[in-house]
Design an enzyme around this catalytic site. Structure first.
Site, short mmCIF file in Angstrom:
data_model
loop_
_atom_site.label_atom_id
_atom_site.label_comp_id
_atom_site.label_asym_id
_atom_site.label_seq_id
_atom_site.Cartn_x
_atom_site.Cartn_y
_atom_site.Cartn_z
N ILE A 13 43.19 34.14 40.56
CA ILE A 13 43.32 34.03 39.12
C ILE A 13 42.00 33.53 38.53
O ILE A 13 41.28 32.76 39.16
CB ILE A 13 44.51 33.09 38.74
CG1 ILE A 13 44.88 33.20 37.27
CG2 ILE A 13 44.24 31.65 39.17
CD1 ILE A 13 46.21 32.54 36.91
N CYS A 14 41.69 34.01 37.33
CA CYS A 14 40.52 33.52 36.60
C CYS A 14 40.96 33.35 35.14
O CYS A 14 42.10 33.00 34.88
CB CYS A 14 39.32 34.45 36.76
SG CYS A 14 39.56 36.12 36.09
N LYS A 15 40.09 33.61 34.19
CA LYS A 15 40.47 33.45 32.79
C LYS A 15 41.37 34.60 32.33
O LYS A 15 42.41 34.38 31.73
CB LYS A 15 39.23 33.37 31.90
CG LYS A 15 39.54 33.17 30.43
CD LYS A 15 38.27 33.01 29.61
CE LYS A 15 38.62 32.81 28.15
NZ LYS A 15 37.40 32.63 27.34
#
Length: 97
Positions: free
Chosen positions: A56-58
């Protein structure tokens, strides 16, 4: 690389947040482990290869890049579409600074 929505991530998932430390400190999915993209190649050994790896990231872009890196090394991973923004918008458990 497989991709799932934020609502499809199991509660006990190995969730790896690849955003930088300041972003992680600001807001993160509960249970997410911080391994920033900038440190990923030197910290890849911290992954539990016996469990599914959710990235997951932004919003999903950087985590997809990390997933491609893993794929090139024969390691399967699952990208979380919508990222932390989608996670928070969906009302899923998270921590904010």
């Amino acid at each position: 690389m497989k991709e799932v929505s934020v609502n499809e991530v199991p509660a006990d998932a190995q969730l790896i947040d690849v955003r930088e430390s300041d972003e992680y400190a600001e807001v993160r999915a509960d249970g997410a482990i911080s391994i920033p993209m900038s440190e990923f190649t030197s910290r890849v050994g911290e992954l539990d290869l016996d469990r599914d790896i959710y990235l997951i990231c932004k919003s999903g872009g950087r985590s997809a890049q990390v997933g491609e890196y893993l794929e090139q090394r024969g390691i399967d991973s699952i990208n979380v579409a919508g990222g932390t923004q989608g996670w928070v918008q969906a009302g899923l458990p998270h921590t904010s600074a």
